[in-house]
Design an enzyme around this catalytic site. Structure first.
Site, mmCIF file in Angstrom:
data_model
loop_
_atom_site.group_PDB
_atom_site.id
_atom_site.type_symbol
_atom_site.label_atom_id
_atom_site.label_comp_id
_atom_site.label_asym_id
_atom_site.label_seq_id
_atom_site.Cartn_x
_atom_site.Cartn_y
_atom_site.Cartn_z
ATOM 1 N N GLU A 265 34.426 88.505 94.184
ATOM 2 C CA GLU A 265 34.114 87.496 95.203
ATOM 3 C C GLU A 265 34.831 87.775 96.522
ATOM 4 O OE1 GLU A 265 31.853 85.330 94.959
ATOM 5 O OE2 GLU A 265 31.520 85.038 92.825
ATOM 6 N N ARG A 269 32.466 88.546 99.758
ATOM 7 C CA ARG A 269 32.429 87.506 100.801
ATOM 8 C C ARG A 269 33.386 87.840 101.949
ATOM 9 N NH1 ARG A 269 30.999 81.837 97.811
ATOM 10 N NH2 ARG A 269 30.506 82.736 95.796
ATOM 11 N N ASP A 398 23.325 92.230 87.501
ATOM 12 C CA ASP A 398 22.513 92.292 88.723
ATOM 13 C C ASP A 398 22.929 93.222 89.855
ATOM 14 O OD1 ASP A 398 24.675 90.652 89.263
ATOM 15 O OD2 ASP A 398 23.517 88.855 89.665
ATOM 16 N N GLU A 532 18.466 84.031 96.058
ATOM 17 C CA GLU A 532 17.787 85.245 95.564
ATOM 18 C C GLU A 532 16.269 85.263 95.740
ATOM 19 O OE1 GLU A 532 20.103 83.545 93.878
ATOM 20 O OE2 GLU A 532 21.798 84.938 94.031
ATOM 21 N N THR A 618 25.687 92.286 98.817
ATOM 22 C CA THR A 618 25.100 91.292 97.919
ATOM 23 C C THR A 618 25.353 89.855 98.380
ATOM 24 O OG1 THR A 618 24.724 90.797 95.593
ATOM 25 C CG2 THR A 618 27.019 91.102 96.267
HETATM 26 C C1 DMJ Z 1 26.206 85.259 95.918
HETATM 27 O O1 DMJ Z 1 27.553 85.070 96.019
HETATM 28 C C2 DMJ Z 1 25.879 86.702 95.786
HETATM 29 O O2 DMJ Z 1 24.528 86.877 96.003
HETATM 30 C C3 DMJ Z 1 26.226 87.258 94.456
HETATM 31 O O3 DMJ Z 1 25.787 88.575 94.279
HETATM 32 C C4 DMJ Z 1 25.654 86.433 93.354
HETATM 33 N N1 DMJ Z 1 25.382 85.113 93.610
HETATM 34 C C5 DMJ Z 1 25.659 84.407 94.800
HETATM 35 C C6 DMJ Z 1 24.493 83.589 95.240
HETATM 36 O O4 DMJ Z 1 23.697 83.118 94.246
#
Ligand code: DMJ
Length: 643
Positions: A265, A269, A398, A532, A618
């Site tokens: 995370e 982020r 994922d 998503e 992501t």
């Molecule tokens: C986000 O923090 C990112 O997309 C992560 O890869 C997975 N899920 C959340 C949003 O759903």
């Protein structure tokens, strides 16, 4: 005081009186206590200290990945120390409770959500402390230095094919589309203003109670919504808001926190958000913060294999595996979602360590045997073997796949290993996981040691976009097929939205017992502002220009406005199948970073952050394609000019 007389020994033996002996003994015991106490003040290297205190101290782990020493050191440790599952606290540190089955397994809010929904059994969510030694890690990180001046922002800009914000900030010529884009911008401003008003400096806004939420994902770091919003504010031209965000980073983003953070995370982020902000604006501040934070993440890689553990104390550098991850394993979607950011940390700092760390993960994954060509979700950072055979394109797996194709694209299509790994993983996924429902919907099932679970998570809906952006570089005879598959998956995810009362999709939907793209369990019915599905609309729009994707995006905007907008921000909802909505009181930072950004891009011209120049991490933070040859040529030119 009465002393029993020992036979044959006089009380006044050695010529000392009883009271004198007593004083002498007292003095002696005082001396011994003093000497022992002094051991604690000696430096770690003093041998005496190691002899006396070795059992209570953790052992240093050699820096680097997979050295023989690390393995031997590890094997020496007793089993119960290895997996202290369920321990409430270790050495007085409080353990953290976390959710397990999600693409983003760590958001505690989601754990709460599940408890409230009353479905899934709560798992043992306690953290498992690893045996990494903070002292050696500290010295590792301090060796790597901060940013170097080898990176030239000007050169980087010259190597882009197009201006990042397009000719007119991506403004679409069609008035209806522009109106929609303006609506999304207004939503962003509304979400931001409320965050600023009620939760400034905290991680997320709780819009119903009008306060901030800190949570336990970011190791004491604050301002997740600020960092996640920087690039969105910037591309939307919300100048004042962007400046407030930048000022906060300058004055208040404190990286010297000392808490337990999710490596994944913090990377996607914070590091991702800061990197994007730097590449878009050229503000050195963001670059320096990104590299400073990157350094703090390095100790997590000090394991026998170099596969990082999931949790790290940002202050001490000590790392753990998640308590809920079987047998102390690391999670595929976590250690497999570092590559893009770490390559850029090397680019900016001039320090190869970041790339080395992620290339080591890549090598191990490339070499290891894969059941049916699939990558299970759990891997031991100690042995480097799979721990369980659960495979998923949704939660836990994922973004590993996403980062393979994006690593290839971000390398200016030079990273051939990433390319090979991605396309062979995709073949295995197609052969084993992709299914067609009786009603003709294509979906990605989950795989548990060969048995299919006919469930698709909202998280897995990113795969429409992923397969789409990878279509063009597949084998020529497969290209159209991949584009079709991407469209089919995106269509299924859209169905999961249209089949609900609110027109928002559930956390997971099923294709068994008569269900077709609907949630059958109460605990799967929630929607927490996830991006998503919209992410896939955005990519599919860019790739096909089929107007249906913009229409689907607009449906989502309307549903968000109707069911998730509350007086003081946006909130997730507990059940997408009922119109009497119950809000979960959380405005996730990824709503600002991803959901609203993807919507904005969907209604913009393609020249806003063109895919020829940018890949999105992501968390939807844009990172530029690294054009090594151009950067080198530019360097040579610069040299010639200065000569
Ligand atoms: C986000 O923090 C990112 O997309 C992560 O890869 C997975 N899920 C959340 C949003 O759903």
């Amino acid at each position: 005081m009465v002393f029993r007389k020992l036979p044959g020994v006089s009380a006044s033996g050695m010529g000392l009186r009883l009271s004198q002996k007593f004083v002498f003994l007292l003095f002696l015991s005082g001396l011994v206590t003093l000497c022992f106490g002094a051991l604690f003040f000696l430096p770690d290297s003093v041998r005496l200290k190691r002899i006396f205190l070795s059992k209570t101290e953790t052992q240093p782990v050699t820096v680097g990945s997979g050295s023989e020493n690390d393995v031997r050191e590890h094997l020496k440790r007793p089993k119960d120390q290895e997996h202290p599952r369920g321990m409430a606290s270790v050495k007085g540190e409080t353990s953290t409770k976390l959710k397990s089955l999600s693409r983003k397994p760590s958001v505690s809010h989601e754990a709460t959500e599940e408890r409230l929904a009353g479905g899934k059994a709560q798992e043992d969510l306690t953290l498992l402390r690893s045996k990494t030694e903070s002292a050696s890690e500290k010295s590792t990180s301090s060796d790597h230095g901060a940013t170097s001046d080898t990176f030239s922002y000007k050169k980087f800009k010259r190597c882009l094919l197009r201006p990042p914000l397009g000719t007119d900030d991506g403004k679409p010529s069609d008035p209806k589309t522009n109106e929609r884009r303006e609506k999304v911008k207004e939503m962003m401003k509304f979400a931001w203003d409320n965050y600023k008003r009620y939760a400034w400096g905290k991680n997320e806004l709780q819009p119903l109670t009008r306060n901030g939420h800190i949570g336990n994902m970011f190791g004491g770091l604050r301002g997740a919504s600020i960092i996640d919003s920087l690039d969105t504010l910037y591309i939307m031209g919300l100048v004042e808001e962007y400046n407030d965000a930048k000022d906060w980073v300058q004055t208040s983003l404190d990286l010297n926190s000392n808490g337990e953070a999710s490596l994944f995370e913090v990377n996607i982020r914070y590091v991702g958000g800061l990197l994007s902000a730097y590449y878009l604006t050229g503000e050195e501040l963001f670059k320096n913060k990104a590299v400073e934070l990157g350094e703090k993440l390095l100790p997590a890689f000090n394991t026998p294999t170099g596969i990082p553990r999931g949790v790290i104390n940002l202050g001490s550098g000590t790392s753990w595996s998640w308590g809920w991850a079987s047998a102390g394993s690391s999670i595929l979607a976590e250690f497999g979602t570092l590559h893009l950011e770490f390559v850029h940390l090397t680019e900016l700092s001039g320090n190869p360590i970041y790339t080395e760390k992620v290339m080591n993960i890549r090598k191990l994954l490339n070499k290891i045997e894969k059941p049916h060509g699939l990558y299970p979700n759990f891997l031991s950072p100690v042995s480097g073997n799979w721990v369980q055979h659960h495979v998923s394109i949704g939660g836990l797996g994922d973004s590993f796949y996403e980062y393979l194709i994006k690593s290839y694209l971000m390398s200016d299509k030079t990273d051939d290993d990433a390319k090979k790994m991605y396309y062979s993983a995709l073949e295995a996924i197609e052969a084993n996981l992709v299914q067609k429902s009786p009603g003709g919907l294509t979906y990605m099932a989950e795989w548990r040691g060969g048995i299919l679970d006919h469930k698709m998570g909202h998280l897995a809906c990113f795969s429409g976009g992923m397969i789409g952006i990878g279509a063009d570089d597949g084998a020529p005879e497969k290209r159209q097929h991949y584009l079709d598959l991407a469209a089919e998956i995106t269509h299924t995810c859209h169905e999961s939205y249209t089949r609900s009362a609110t027109k928002l999709g559930p956390e997971a939907f099923r294709f068994d017992s008569g269900a077709e793209a609907t949630a059958t369990r109460l605990s799967d019915r929630y929607y927490i502002l996830r991006p998503e599905v919209i992410e896939s609309y955005m990519y599919m729009w860019r790739l096909t220009h089929d107007p249906k994707y913009r229409e689907w995006g607009w449906e989502a905007v309307q549903a968000l406005e109707e069911h998730c907008r509350v007086e003081s921000g946006f909130s997730g909802i507990r059940d997408v199948y009922t119109l009497t909505v119950s809000h979960d009181n959380m405005q996730q930072s990824f709503f600002l970073s991803e959901t609203l950004k993807y919507l904005y891009l969907l209604f913009s011209d393609d020249d806003l952050l063109p895919l020829e120049d940018w890949v999105f991490n992501t968390e939807a933070h844009p990172l530029p394609i690294v054009r090594k040859s151009c950067l080198q040529d530019e360097a040579t030119q610069d040299k010639t000019v200065s000569e």
